[in-house]
Design an enzyme around this catalytic site. Sequence first.
Site, PDB file in Angstrom:
ATOM      1  CB  SER A 182      -0.844   0.079   1.027  1.00  0.00           C
ATOM      2  OG  SER A 182      -1.550   1.121   1.383  1.00  0.00           O
ATOM      3  CG  HIS A 222      -3.858  -1.611  -1.428  1.00  0.00           C
ATOM      4  ND1 HIS A 222      -5.152  -2.473  -1.682  1.00  0.00           N
ATOM      5  CD2 HIS A 222      -4.369  -0.963  -0.476  1.00  0.00           C
ATOM      6  CE1 HIS A 222      -5.889  -2.164  -0.999  1.00  0.00           C
ATOM      7  NE2 HIS A 222      -5.515  -1.394  -0.305  1.00  0.00           N
ATOM      8  CG  ASP A 266      -5.287   2.275   0.975  1.00  0.00           C
ATOM      9  OD1 ASP A 266      -5.964   1.271   0.935  1.00  0.00           O
ATOM     10  OD2 ASP A 266      -4.147   1.792   1.660  1.00  0.00           O
ATOM     11  CG  MET A 302      -8.002   6.900   2.738  1.00  0.00           C
ATOM     12  SD  MET A 302      -7.199   7.114   4.046  1.00  0.00           S
ATOM     13  CE  MET A 302      -6.587   5.437   4.179  1.00  0.00           C
ATOM     14  CG  HIS A 338      -9.432  -0.029  -0.302  1.00  0.00           C
ATOM     15  ND1 HIS A 338      -8.709  -0.192   1.093  1.00  0.00           N
ATOM     16  CD2 HIS A 338     -10.646  -0.125  -0.006  1.00  0.00           C
ATOM     17  CE1 HIS A 338      -9.655  -0.186   1.786  1.00  0.00           C
ATOM     18  NE2 HIS A 338     -11.028  -0.127   1.174  1.00  0.00           N
ATOM     19  CG  MET A 353     -11.241   3.074   2.280  1.00  0.00           C
ATOM     20  SD  MET A 353      -9.585   2.950   3.302  1.00  0.00           S
ATOM     21  CE  MET A 353      -8.567   3.148   1.733  1.00  0.00           C
ATOM     22  CG  MET A 388     -11.364  -2.753   5.638  1.00  0.00           C
ATOM     23  SD  MET A 388     -10.186  -2.469   4.663  1.00  0.00           S
ATOM     24  CE  MET A 388      -8.997  -1.555   5.971  1.00  0.00           C
ATOM     25  N   GLY A 401      -0.688   1.641   9.772  1.00  0.00           N
ATOM     26  CA  GLY A 401      -0.075   1.370  11.134  1.00  0.00           C
ATOM     27  C   GLY A 401      -0.908   0.927  12.294  1.00  0.00           C
ATOM     28  CG  ASP A 441      -6.213  -3.048   3.426  1.00  0.00           C
ATOM     29  OD1 ASP A 441      -5.025  -2.535   4.145  1.00  0.00           O
ATOM     30  OD2 ASP A 441      -6.787  -2.151   2.571  1.00  0.00           O
ATOM     31  N   GLY A 481      -2.612  -3.720   9.225  1.00  0.00           N
ATOM     32  CA  GLY A 481      -1.716  -4.508  10.309  1.00  0.00           C
ATOM     33  C   GLY A 481      -1.126  -5.749   9.719  1.00  0.00           C
TER      34      GLY A 481
END
Length: 219
Positions: free
Chosen positions: A9, A34, A36, A38, A67, A69, A140, A148, A178, A180
């Site tokens: 990511s 990946h 992300d 947002m 992805h 969001m 998720m 993190g 996705d 951790g």
Amino acid sequence: MAKVLVAPSILAADLSRLAEEIHRVEVAGANWIHCDIMDGHFVDNISFGPDVVRLVRKETNLPLDVHLMIEHADHYVPRFVKAGANSVTVHVEPKAKHDVLKTLQRIRNAGCRAGLTLNPETAFETVESLFGKFDILLVMTVHPGFGGQPFRADQMEKVRRAAEWNKRSQDKIDIEVDGGIIPQTARISVENGANVLVAGTSIFQSKDYAKALRELRGE
Ligand code: DX5
Ligand code: ZN
């Protein structure tokens, strides 16, 4: 066991050297990139949009796994497709404010693979009726919005249930996790049936990306 794919990511990459970061993970053996996205509404963070995805597209031939969001994903899908996405994943929660089935169809009609995802607090039953209409289930393993965070092992039941569907069905979906993901949680995810690992921090905060990828694959 299916081959394990790793999707770094770029949220965790050094964005001031994005091209170099992409080249480094590609050489290190990344399978997908990946991205992300947002919007500050669906999640409480803002990342980047189609223009950055277009820059990523210029730097690599790897599949771009976008992805979303964001609210109103249906409205933005064409822009991400045009920017070079190979798969576009959308959220099932009502808070995402779109007609999920229509958006999945729109993604597939545009020639992309369609992904569906659900937050940790969203029940697996929410996506169950949509099986057959998407190509990737993204589970998720943190609450979306920030990199993190610690992995939530309680989400493995969703991974197992998706893997059971794969056993029963002729069409196989990718099962992606996705949030951790470190070597230990990668192993737990794969043992439960995941075949795609998204990882930000554990790759981009490491000194040796190739070693980080090997460790995530359990090699
Ligand atoms: C979370 C994002 C993830 C995140 C993963 O909102 O969807 O892709 O960047 O980051 P790490 O690997 O740091 O948990
Ligand atoms: Zn993600």
